[in-house]
Design an enzyme around this catalytic site. Structure first.
Site, PDB file in Angstrom:
ATOM      1  N   CYS A   2       0.809  -1.304   0.108  1.00 60.18           N
ATOM      2  CA  CYS A   2       0.027   0.118  -0.160  1.00 60.18           C
ATOM      3  C   CYS A   2       0.816   1.065  -0.061  1.00 60.18           C
ATOM      4  O   CYS A   2       1.828   1.443   0.800  1.00 60.18           O
ATOM      5  CB  CYS A   2      -0.942  -0.037   1.174  1.00 60.18           C
ATOM      6  SG  CYS A   2      -2.179  -1.274   1.495  1.00 60.18           S
ATOM      7  N   GLY A  99      -1.019  -0.923   6.358  1.00 62.59           N
ATOM      8  CA  GLY A  99      -0.639  -1.638   7.382  1.00 62.59           C
ATOM      9  C   GLY A  99      -1.941  -2.780   7.849  1.00 62.59           C
ATOM     10  O   GLY A  99      -2.715  -3.022   6.934  1.00 62.59           O
ATOM     11  N   GLU A 480       8.036 -14.989 -10.396  1.00 61.91           N
ATOM     12  CA  GLU A 480       7.460 -13.938 -10.054  1.00 61.91           C
ATOM     13  C   GLU A 480       6.993 -12.942 -11.128  1.00 61.91           C
ATOM     14  O   GLU A 480       5.938 -12.375 -11.188  1.00 61.91           O
ATOM     15  CB  GLU A 480       8.231 -13.124  -8.888  1.00 61.91           C
ATOM     16  CG  GLU A 480       9.365 -12.591  -9.318  1.00 61.91           C
ATOM     17  CD  GLU A 480      10.052 -11.873  -7.899  1.00 61.91           C
ATOM     18  OE1 GLU A 480       9.331 -11.381  -7.370  1.00 61.91           O
ATOM     19  OE2 GLU A 480      11.307 -11.769  -8.063  1.00 61.91           O
TER      20      GLU A 480
HETATM   21  C1  G6P Z   1       8.919  -8.873  -1.309  1.00 68.34           C
HETATM   22  C2  G6P Z   1       9.341  -8.397  -2.909  1.00 68.34           C
HETATM   23  C3  G6P Z   1      10.962  -9.082  -2.895  1.00 68.34           C
HETATM   24  C4  G6P Z   1      11.840  -8.946  -1.876  1.00 68.34           C
HETATM   25  C5  G6P Z   1      11.045  -9.248  -0.477  1.00 68.34           C
HETATM   26  C6  G6P Z   1      12.095  -8.959   0.739  1.00 68.34           C
HETATM   27  O1  G6P Z   1       8.312  -9.918  -1.569  1.00 68.34           O
HETATM   28  O2  G6P Z   1       8.607  -8.836  -3.880  1.00 68.34           O
HETATM   29  O3  G6P Z   1      11.650  -8.725  -4.135  1.00 68.34           O
HETATM   30  O4  G6P Z   1      13.097  -9.530  -2.026  1.00 68.34           O
HETATM   31  O5  G6P Z   1      10.021  -8.626  -0.340  1.00 68.34           O
HETATM   32  O6  G6P Z   1      11.985  -7.259   0.534  1.00 68.34           O
HETATM   33  P1  G6P Z   1      13.246  -6.540   1.440  1.00 68.34           P
HETATM   34  O7  G6P Z   1      12.775  -5.056   0.888  1.00 68.34           O
HETATM   35  O8  G6P Z   1      13.219  -6.825   2.685  1.00 68.34           O
HETATM   36  O9  G6P Z   1      14.632  -6.896   0.622  1.00 68.34           O
END
Ligand code: G6P
Length: 596
Positions: A2, A99, A480
């Site tokens: 969001c 949230g 994905e």
């Molecule tokens: C989501 C995104 C991923 C990412 C994961 C962790 O699922 O689509 O691409 O690896 O979150 O995100 P972060 O910001 O913690 O690396």
């Protein structure tokens, strides 16, 4: 997860500002979107299911308004439709929320008993109704906000409008990001910096237990007892244009092409042994590491485990954050807990930081977004300097994390005398001179392989050791964005069941950068080829009897993962493109996952 944007300014172009801001936040979710703005002292609301352009079509962007809030949704509670889209209103109150309110069912029952009526299935509407109830009782919006906060369990970033106060936006947050920004003639709220960069690079981070009150000419911050707080203004120094697509057809492709620059930017800070020591010497006292992360960042953890255990002989435990947060860990005062996150806001990873900190364990964040929650809460932070990443599927931020892990391995290897000074210097030199190697990879053609893969519904990725870590990421990238089912397997493990899925022409993509396991993986490739698989190999050397080979330049093994992942990112991109997928905004995903 969001996106929220709010604007109050001198100019009466609120709708344009809000729609432009929403577009910059669309990576956070795009199931539906909505806007609330003041027109002739009344709050008007418009919402649409689907992407922001659908909302844009039903609005008259030249409507005269100087204040409003807007939201792009990644549905959690309630299906993605127009009714569940934000904003939500009750009485004189209108809100947008990012949230999840965990006690909303209980609150809803209580409010329904009091005669309040709900129209959506969302948790968020409960906030609007609670605020409305307390506002009716007190006619004081700040007191109502404080009272409402006390009733909410869960996480929230909230922007609030009250029909009696047409000149102000109110904002609070807990466990979800929200920045507040000021330009010469306007104030802004946003979930992330790219949404405000057209107007200002000066911003504040709203802390938990603070309320922001935005007017066109000033921003006031108050605490829970309504005392004024003085906050430090921060400056975003990144490139404003990094949030635009330029001449590329997709952000993802642009971000893959930016990987060369990302390497350069990181290497500048780790140019020689002295810099490595200066930046990383805090690591040398630890005897074991736990690495915790989600998604692609977790795959970096898997790669790190292989690298560090093999080269430095330090035990590394790697876990996905959503599991780690609910299980025992075995950390002690010689352990370092490492959290890897592009956004620095992932709810599960953040919760793990807090859990580990309660036990007084030292924490390190490897983070892309400076000033993010994780970056601010860890004891040590290493920034990955990839710049804003817009495509939901991570590429350049993943590569940046990988480079940091390689640098940590090099530093610790040197510190613990596994690597000589000469070895270290050679690797740093190689790392600084990868441009032409990467150009070769970027300019190669992946179309033919992509066309074949695009026709299939199942693809397998194989690798051993560090190549398995790369396989995990390559597989996630493909599924994905192209919606093809794919699985990554340690090459020797496939035969223990999953090989039953290999049919004639099933694509099997094998990664072979590791010399010590090379022959073993080749044997596993033969096993799948015997069963009809269409074999694609990523390697530095030519290999007979394979349908396709993606050759990557010869380098020291430590650096090969960097070169191996780029063609796999490109391959996933081309497959998704052939299948006509929405590459930058794949279905059901969001880039920053700020709910559990
Ligand atoms: C989501 C995104 C991923 C990412 C994961 C962790 O699922 O689509 O691409 O690896 O979150 O995100 P972060 O910001 O913690 O690396």
């Amino acid at each position: 997860m969001c996106g929220i944007i709010g604007y109050v300014g001198e100019k009466k172009n609120a709708l344009k500002v809000l729609i432009t801001g929403l577009k910059a936040l669309e990576y956070r979710g795009y199931d539906s979107s909505g806007i609330a703005y003041f027109k002739n002292q009344k709050i008007e609301v418009a919402k649409e299911k689907g992407k922001i352009e659908k909302l844009e079509k039903i609005l008259n962007l030249s409507t005269s308004s100087n204040i409003g809030i807007a939201h792009t949704r990644w549905a959690t509670c309630g299906i993605p439709d127009k009714i569940n889209a934000h904003p939500h209103s009750s009485g004189k109150i209108t809100i947008v929320h990012n949230g999840i309110i965990e006690n909303y069912e209980q609150l809803k029952k209580e409010l329904e008993k009091e005669g309040y009526h709900f129209i959506s299935q969302t948790d968020s509407e409960t906030i609007a109704v609670l605020l409305d109830k307390y506002y009716k009782e007190s006619q004081d919006i700040l007191k109502s906000i404080i009272k409402t906060k006390k009733r909410l369990t869960g996480s929230y970033a909230l922007a609030i409008l009250c029909e009696d106060i047409p000149s102000k936006i109110f904002a609070i947050r807990k466990d979800n990001p929200l920045i507040i920004a000021k330009s010469n003639d306007a104030s802004f709220i946003a979930s992330d910096i790219p949404a405000i960069l057209n107007y200002t690079n000066q911003y504040y981070i709203l802390d938990e237990n603070e309320i922001a009150i935005l007017s066109k000419d000033k921003i006031d911050f108050k605490n829970d007892t309504l005392e004024t707080i003085n906050k430090k203004v921060l400056t975003f120094n990144g490139d404003k244009n990094s949030s635009t697509k330029g001449d590329f057809s997709h952000y993802m492709l642009k971000e893959i092409f930016e990987e060369k620059d990302v390497i350069k930017r990181i290497v500048k800070d780790y140019n020689d042994i002295d810099q490595l020591i200066q930046n990383l010497s805090f690591l040398k006292k630890y005897k074991k590491f736990d690495i915790v992360a989600c998604g692609s960042a977790y795959h970096i953890g898997v790669i790190a485990k292989y690298l560090i255990e093999e080269h430095i002989s330090i035990p590394v435990n790697v876990e996905v954050a959503s599991e780690y947060r609910y299980k025992n860990n075995f950390l002690d005062n010689e352990s370092l807990a490492i959290f890897i996150s592009q956004s620095g806001e992932t709810a599960d990873t953040l919760a793990c930081v807090r859990k580990v900190k309660e036990k007084n364990i030292d924490t390190l964040g490897i983070i892309n977004v400076e000033e993010s929650s994780i970056a601010r809460e860890v004891d040590y932070a290493i920034y990955t300097k990839a710049g804003p990443e817009i495509a939901v599927a991570t590429t350049k931020a993943f590569l940046a994390q990988l480079i940091i892990i390689v640098l940590i391995t090099l530093y610790l290897g040197y510190e613990k005398k596994y690597f000589t000074k000469e070895f270290l210097n050679e690797r740093l030199n190689e790392l600084s001179n990868m441009d032409s190697d990467i150009d070769t990879i970027l300019n190669s053609s992946y179309e033919k392989m992509a066309k074949i893969i695009a026709k299939h519904q199942n693809v397998f990725f194989l690798g051993r050791n560090i190549d398995y870590g790369i396989a995990l990421e390559a597989s996630l990238k493909l599924k994905e964005i192209s919606y093809i089912h794919s699985e990554a397997y340690p090459a020797g493990e496939l035969k223990h069941g999953t090989i039953s899925l290999i049919e004639k022409n099933t694509p099997v993509i094998s990664i072979l950068t590791k010399n010590s396991t090379f022959d073993k993986t080749i044997n596993n490739i033969k096993e799948v080829k015997t069963r009809g698989a269409y074999s694609i190999i990523i390697s530095t050397k030519k290999i007979a009897d394979t349908e396709e080979i993606i050759l990557i330049p010869e380098k020291n093994e430590l650096l090969l993962p960097i070169l191996a992942i780029i063609p796999l990112q490109l391959l996933a991109y081309h497959v998704a493109s052939i299948r006509g997928c929405d590459i930058d905004k794949p279905r059901n995903l969001a880039k920053s996952v700020t709910v559990e």
